[in-house]
Design an enzyme around this catalytic site. Sequence first.
Site, PDB file in Angstrom:
ATOM      1  N   GLN A  70       0.832  -1.206   0.000  1.00 38.73           N
ATOM      2  CA  GLN A  70       0.000   0.000   0.000  1.00 38.73           C
ATOM      3  C   GLN A  70       0.862   1.249   0.000  1.00 38.73           C
ATOM      4  O   GLN A  70       1.625   1.481   0.937  1.00 38.73           O
ATOM      5  CB  GLN A  70      -0.923   0.006   1.221  1.00 38.73           C
ATOM      6  CG  GLN A  70      -1.930   1.149   1.208  1.00 38.73           C
ATOM      7  CD  GLN A  70      -2.827   1.140   2.424  1.00 38.73           C
ATOM      8  OE1 GLN A  70      -2.409   1.499   3.513  1.00 38.73           O
ATOM      9  NE2 GLN A  70      -4.076   0.709   2.255  1.00 38.73           N
ATOM     10  N   GLY A  71       0.743   2.066  -1.036  1.00 39.07           N
ATOM     11  CA  GLY A  71       1.484   3.316  -1.151  1.00 39.07           C
ATOM     12  C   GLY A  71       0.574   4.505  -0.906  1.00 39.07           C
ATOM     13  O   GLY A  71       0.232   5.237  -1.851  1.00 39.07           O
TER      14      GLY A  71
ATOM     15  N   SER B 274       0.604   6.524   2.638  1.00 38.43           N
ATOM     16  CA  SER B 274       1.216   7.509   3.537  1.00 38.43           C
ATOM     17  C   SER B 274       2.464   8.131   2.922  1.00 38.43           C
ATOM     18  O   SER B 274       3.188   7.488   2.158  1.00 38.43           O
ATOM     19  CB  SER B 274       1.587   6.851   4.864  1.00 38.43           C
ATOM     20  OG  SER B 274       0.448   6.333   5.517  1.00 38.43           O
TER      21      SER B 274
ATOM     22  N   GLU C 289     -10.386  -1.670   4.921  1.00 41.59           N
ATOM     23  CA  GLU C 289      -9.286  -1.752   5.873  1.00 41.59           C
ATOM     24  C   GLU C 289      -9.791  -1.648   7.311  1.00 41.59           C
ATOM     25  O   GLU C 289      -9.317  -2.349   8.202  1.00 41.59           O
ATOM     26  CB  GLU C 289      -8.273  -0.650   5.587  1.00 41.59           C
ATOM     27  CG  GLU C 289      -7.021  -0.724   6.444  1.00 41.59           C
ATOM     28  CD  GLU C 289      -5.982   0.307   6.039  1.00 41.59           C
ATOM     29  OE1 GLU C 289      -4.800   0.089   6.331  1.00 41.59           O
ATOM     30  OE2 GLU C 289      -6.354   1.323   5.428  1.00 41.59           O
TER      31      GLU C 289
ATOM     32  N   SER D   8       3.731  -1.283   3.651  1.00 40.18           N
ATOM     33  CA  SER D   8       3.787  -2.637   4.195  1.00 40.18           C
ATOM     34  C   SER D   8       4.187  -3.655   3.136  1.00 40.18           C
ATOM     35  O   SER D   8       3.570  -3.735   2.072  1.00 40.18           O
ATOM     36  CB  SER D   8       2.425  -3.018   4.779  1.00 40.18           C
ATOM     37  OG  SER D   8       2.021  -2.110   5.773  1.00 40.18           O
TER      38      SER D   8
END
Length: 387
Positions: A128-129, A131, A249, A163
């Site tokens: 996941q990109g 933040s 999520e 992550s």
Amino acid sequence: MDLAYTEEEREFRARLRAWLGKTLPELPARPSPDDWPGRRAYDAGWQRRLYDAGYAGLHWPVDAGGRGATPTQHLIFLEETERAGAPYVGANFVGLLHAGPTIAAEGTAAQRARWLPPVLRGDEVWCQGFSEPDAGSDLAALRTRAVRDGDDYVITGSKIWTSHAEVADWCELLVRTDPVSETVPKHRGISWLAMPMDAPGVTVRPLRTLAGSTEFAEVFLDEVRVPVANRVGDENDGWRVTMVTLSFERGTAFVGEVVACRRTLGALARTARANGRWDDPVLRRRLGRLYGEFGALWRLTQWNVSEAEACGGVPGVGGSVFKLAYSHARQELYDAAAEVLGADCLALEGEWVADRLSSLSYTIAAGTSQIQRNIVAERILGLPKGR
């Protein structure tokens, strides 16, 4: 939802329990926590077993490659796999719990056909990109730019807390496709892309956590070209698509962990009886209250899963209520574990210590508790937005 199980659901539980009893003893030894390629292979192997047995994507829509199972069957699956000590989604939690469901809900037929089967088989891992180093908790303040050049976007920027980037094949990436201006609010110029992690210009630098693990990474993007066809949703509509991702999520991605925490709580009670800590009435009350809290969280989980099914598979804002309560309950659970274990909880290589340190992140990860309180206040209670 009707909490009385039907005969079909009881048969489903029996079949699943029998399959787990046969399959789990056949699994290879778990790899070292630091061996991320090994962990990816282990997790992918388990996912393939689920796929071959018909349990992968159990609750996903049939047109997305899933089984279209009922919410109750989904919850039975989670209960039984956790109680049996089966592996969890592991290194591909982003693909299975975030990106995959988002593509199933928002992607085109071609996108679903390309990306969902490899996720369900365990062939491809996602990260996941979202933040960024300078955005803090304000996701809409992201600065990573994507400039249209023909059939591609050219992307420059960086991401943090990505992550499992070190073993991922794909990244669900948020980019700014329209600069912030007086006429374009910051959350209106964002797009959601699927970026191949082996694209030229992608650099991954692992981050070491307090527990010594490296499941997070910084990702640097230097004029990375991503096809426009990899955009999920319309250009500049990524904020809405992202809300779908975050609803998964926060609303349903933690359901297996609730069962695991209830199992952990039982183990703590047994340990307290064995080491004499059970004689402390204050500790007993604390464990009893946690037992009640996690029981309530499981009921809230059932409600959220049922609501998601009624709303086309996308969880509602009740996920923020769950996320807020669960984050703090999990932290208190591992605080209680330290009280029960005493000095035995100080060994840094111990699993309890790693879980306790990890619990500290839950009030930040997947949306801070402050953000969740704002969502509950504004979208559920109808309170005015703060200035």
